[in-house]
Design a protein around this motif. Sequence first.
Motif, PDB file in Angstrom:
ATOM      1  N   LEU A 522      33.552   0.627  36.569  1.00 32.93           N
ATOM      2  CA  LEU A 522      32.393   1.479  36.397  1.00 32.93           C
ATOM      3  C   LEU A 522      31.834   1.276  35.002  1.00 32.93           C
ATOM      4  O   LEU A 522      32.564   1.167  34.025  1.00 32.93           O
ATOM      5  CB  LEU A 522      32.783   2.942  36.599  1.00 32.93           C
ATOM      6  N   GLY A 523      30.506   1.227  34.912  1.00 37.33           N
ATOM      7  CA  GLY A 523      29.860   1.105  33.618  1.00 37.33           C
ATOM      8  C   GLY A 523      29.890  -0.287  33.034  1.00 37.33           C
ATOM      9  O   GLY A 523      29.561  -0.464  31.871  1.00 37.33           O
ATOM     10  N   LYS A 524      30.309  -1.286  33.795  1.00 37.32           N
ATOM     11  CA  LYS A 524      30.343  -2.659  33.299  1.00 37.32           C
ATOM     12  C   LYS A 524      29.622  -3.567  34.294  1.00 37.32           C
ATOM     13  O   LYS A 524      29.335  -3.177  35.413  1.00 37.32           O
ATOM     14  CB  LYS A 524      31.780  -3.116  33.072  1.00 37.32           C
ATOM     15  N   ALA A 525      29.327  -4.787  33.874  1.00 39.05           N
ATOM     16  CA  ALA A 525      28.490  -5.641  34.701  1.00 39.05           C
ATOM     17  C   ALA A 525      28.898  -7.103  34.593  1.00 39.05           C
ATOM     18  O   ALA A 525      29.576  -7.515  33.658  1.00 39.05           O
ATOM     19  CB  ALA A 525      27.025  -5.484  34.287  1.00 39.05           C
ATOM     20  N   THR A 526      28.450  -7.881  35.556  1.00 39.69           N
ATOM     21  CA  THR A 526      28.793  -9.287  35.670  1.00 39.69           C
ATOM     22  C   THR A 526      28.210 -10.115  34.531  1.00 39.69           C
ATOM     23  O   THR A 526      27.013 -10.072  34.293  1.00 39.69           O
ATOM     24  CB  THR A 526      28.243  -9.845  36.990  1.00 39.69           C
ATOM     25  N   LYS A 527      29.057 -10.877  33.857  1.00 42.19           N
ATOM     26  CA  LYS A 527      28.569 -11.766  32.802  1.00 42.19           C
ATOM     27  C   LYS A 527      29.379 -13.056  32.812  1.00 42.19           C
ATOM     28  O   LYS A 527      30.583 -13.040  33.015  1.00 42.19           O
ATOM     29  CB  LYS A 527      28.645 -11.092  31.428  1.00 42.19           C
ATOM     30  N   ILE A 528      28.704 -14.158  32.571  1.00 42.85           N
ATOM     31  CA  ILE A 528      29.296 -15.490  32.661  1.00 42.85           C
ATOM     32  C   ILE A 528      29.254 -16.143  31.286  1.00 42.85           C
ATOM     33  O   ILE A 528      28.186 -16.250  30.682  1.00 42.85           O
ATOM     34  CB  ILE A 528      28.498 -16.357  33.667  1.00 42.85           C
ATOM     35  N   ASP A 529      30.411 -16.550  30.785  1.00 40.13           N
ATOM     36  CA  ASP A 529      30.412 -17.250  29.500  1.00 40.13           C
ATOM     37  C   ASP A 529      31.135 -18.589  29.573  1.00 40.13           C
ATOM     38  O   ASP A 529      31.428 -19.194  28.547  1.00 40.13           O
ATOM     39  CB  ASP A 529      31.026 -16.379  28.399  1.00 40.13           C
ATOM     40  N   LEU A 530      31.403 -19.064  30.782  1.00 41.38           N
ATOM     41  CA  LEU A 530      32.162 -20.300  30.948  1.00 41.38           C
ATOM     42  C   LEU A 530      31.680 -21.040  32.187  1.00 41.38           C
ATOM     43  O   LEU A 530      31.548 -20.442  33.261  1.00 41.38           O
ATOM     44  CB  LEU A 530      33.646 -19.965  31.094  1.00 41.38           C
ATOM     45  N   ILE A 531      31.389 -22.317  32.035  1.00 43.55           N
ATOM     46  CA  ILE A 531      31.022 -23.184  33.160  1.00 43.55           C
ATOM     47  C   ILE A 531      32.198 -24.135  33.414  1.00 43.55           C
ATOM     48  O   ILE A 531      32.745 -24.723  32.474  1.00 43.55           O
ATOM     49  CB  ILE A 531      29.740 -23.989  32.867  1.00 43.55           C
ATOM     50  N   ILE A 532      32.578 -24.245  34.669  1.00 44.53           N
ATOM     51  CA  ILE A 532      33.758 -25.021  35.054  1.00 44.53           C
ATOM     52  C   ILE A 532      33.351 -26.265  35.837  1.00 44.53           C
ATOM     53  O   ILE A 532      32.435 -26.232  36.651  1.00 44.53           O
ATOM     54  CB  ILE A 532      34.703 -24.171  35.935  1.00 44.53           C
ATOM     55  N   LYS A 533      34.074 -27.351  35.585  1.00 47.69           N
ATOM     56  CA  LYS A 533      33.927 -28.594  36.358  1.00 47.69           C
ATOM     57  C   LYS A 533      35.293 -28.940  36.926  1.00 47.69           C
ATOM     58  O   LYS A 533      36.259 -29.131  36.185  1.00 47.69           O
ATOM     59  CB  LYS A 533      33.435 -29.716  35.440  1.00 47.69           C
ATOM     60  N   MET A 534      35.395 -28.980  38.255  1.00 45.43           N
ATOM     61  CA  MET A 534      36.673 -29.280  38.902  1.00 45.43           C
ATOM     62  C   MET A 534      36.611 -30.623  39.615  1.00 45.43           C
ATOM     63  O   MET A 534      35.678 -30.892  40.373  1.00 45.43           O
ATOM     64  CB  MET A 534      37.043 -28.196  39.910  1.00 45.43           C
ATOM     65  N   ASP A 535      37.622 -31.443  39.351  1.00 45.89           N
ATOM     66  CA  ASP A 535      37.795 -32.708  40.053  1.00 45.89           C
ATOM     67  C   ASP A 535      38.571 -32.404  41.334  1.00 45.89           C
ATOM     68  O   ASP A 535      39.804 -32.351  41.344  1.00 45.89           O
ATOM     69  CB  ASP A 535      38.551 -33.699  39.168  1.00 45.89           C
TER      70      ASP A 535
END
Length: 700
Positions: A522-535
């Motif tokens: 509650l009171g928090k939201a989605t945030k992205i700080d990392l982009i992933i590359k998978m082999d």
Amino acid sequence: MSTPGRRKPTTPGHPYLAGNFAPITKSWSPTPVTWTGDIPAELLGGMYVRNGGNPVTNSDLGREAHWFDGDGMLSGVWFERSSGDANKAVPHFVNQYILTDVYLAAVENSTLQTPILPSIATLVNPLSRLLVILWRILRTALIVILTHCSRTHTAIKRISVANTSILFHDGRALATCESGPPIRVTLPNLETVGWFDGSKAEGERSADTSEMSTPDSKATFGGTGLLSWMKEWTTGHPKVDQKSGEMVLFHCSFAPPYVHYSLIPTQDNTATRESKQRQIMSAPVPGCSGGKLMHDFGVSKDHSVILDLPLSLTPLNLAKNNPVVLYEPKKPSRFGVFPRYNPAAVRWFEAAGCCIFHTANTWDEYDLEGRMAAVNLLACRMTSTSVVFSAGNIVPPPHPDHKTREKSRRMSFFAKYDNEPEFMDPEKYSSDETSPLLSQDDSEGSSSVRPQIPMSHDDEEQCRLYYYRFAMTPGAANTITHQFALSGIPFEFPTVSPLTDMTNAKYIYGCSTTDESFGAALGKATKIDLIIKMDVKALLAQAQRSPPASVTGCVDDRSIDQIMASTDLEDPIKTFKLPPNHFGQEPRFIPRQSGSPGSNLAEDDGYLVLYVFNEDQLNKAGECRDDAQSELWIVDAKTMCDVVCKIQLPTRVPYGLHGNWFSEEHIRRQREVQTLRTVQEPRPSTRGSWLRTKLINSLG
């Protein structure tokens, strides 16, 4: 520029109406912008566009709201070729509302305080009273009916807000959403043309479809009959085969047979793979177990995979004293696999209950004699639906496997958390609680330390890139031979090179976070700080050598910290970490062009484009400054290190959903448009229109 949005200058308590989640109030026609770095030649003439909800009716910031709500707004960067030098680009930013029926009605009835459609948060909240839900639905129905009365500009015929995704098929850029058919927009101006019914779009010349090669060319998604409007509801993620040009999609509803399937061929003579040019329009898929929340599906070159998961979406749940959206993980997940052109031949496979919002890739597997052996699926598999609730700032119902922990609190999808041990992510644990492994955090010269905690195999809160293999040998039992996670780290919003989509691609890109899970808070939201590359191929080869446990197993169980610390150039998982307090959005892959005829480029030779926002632009109350701006970053997808270019935008782009890359050729090959949708000037008031307006406004 226009300012259709309305917003009071107060601080909302809802995390998805605050900060860079808050809607913006201005739209921009194509406007030249500045940049730093070098714009790759592959981007010349093309355009990146991202879709997402931006509620135009936004006066009541204390209302129930959900990240998946909101009127669709497209935000794009067009790399127009310079008039002085065709080998150079002049980036332009453009953002526009999609002029759906709901949007136009909201603008026309500007005194409405809350959106016309009920919030998803109202429908999924287990604490919502039945009378409240029924009133919200009745309110929407009354507004729709009133828009059909008197001399209104806009009658609401379709309730879609078209805020989920955008794609290109057969000369049309189409914005999508589950609650209606796709709607066509123009490139690069992002103007709205009209609804696409599977045959043509409103606003197009009728002659555009006169050469369709099938006798069913005039068939439409909904067809005829009492429930035809329901069969228009189209997945937010139609798939376009880049070689055949075919668009594959499905329609999910509350009534049996629950799922219908469509395949729209192309008239585009540039398609490189011979297509059967067979149109399939709303064919039933037999065997689905009920009305479900189906957001995505899998499509390979020769097969389609429907996801019948234990996540129901039906008003019938109310009759059982359950919320409209109900997750029952003790029930099995069912996967319907069938040949692309024959949904009646579906074979159903059962697996442990889970939730999947996005598939990453699907491909066929044949034996040495060319016989069908299996269909493979990579998907972002969740073991809870907490994101459905956290995105609406709702306390999620407890997971059936939940074990009470002292001082526990719910976590959010990609959220930031305090570092107190009692609040640590349950997907991470310390093998020795009295002596956790520590790693130095060097960001901004800090000398502080934070725990380096390995990922656990807790099945309560996971979202991982997951592998399924469905055995398809004719006459054999319907068996899932492989089902396990490729990595223990959170992974969502996947993307793959368009050159290898629907084939056995080597690389999958997606979003993650440095230190959190995909739970709910509650009171928090989605945030992205990392982009992933998978082999993927390397990880599956590792699984072949050392098979992980079925269902709960994981090929690579390293933590985010361990993966980021790796110096192995051949590491199958690579990361791109955004700077402190910067957060990104879903990336899209753009292949690099071959330098000379016959030269072969590696699959990962290309670029990732994504919007980035620096939250240093928030004030003490957590709101964006009026002059806050986002950037479009272009990242080298091969190295996952270099930002080759940053495009400075004149405004911010709120954290949103899905985007796509449109090439210069796409823009050039658009079908001719006869008319565009526009926001109409108010008509002279009459007694009937005055009364209708009063009635609508009385509904709040």
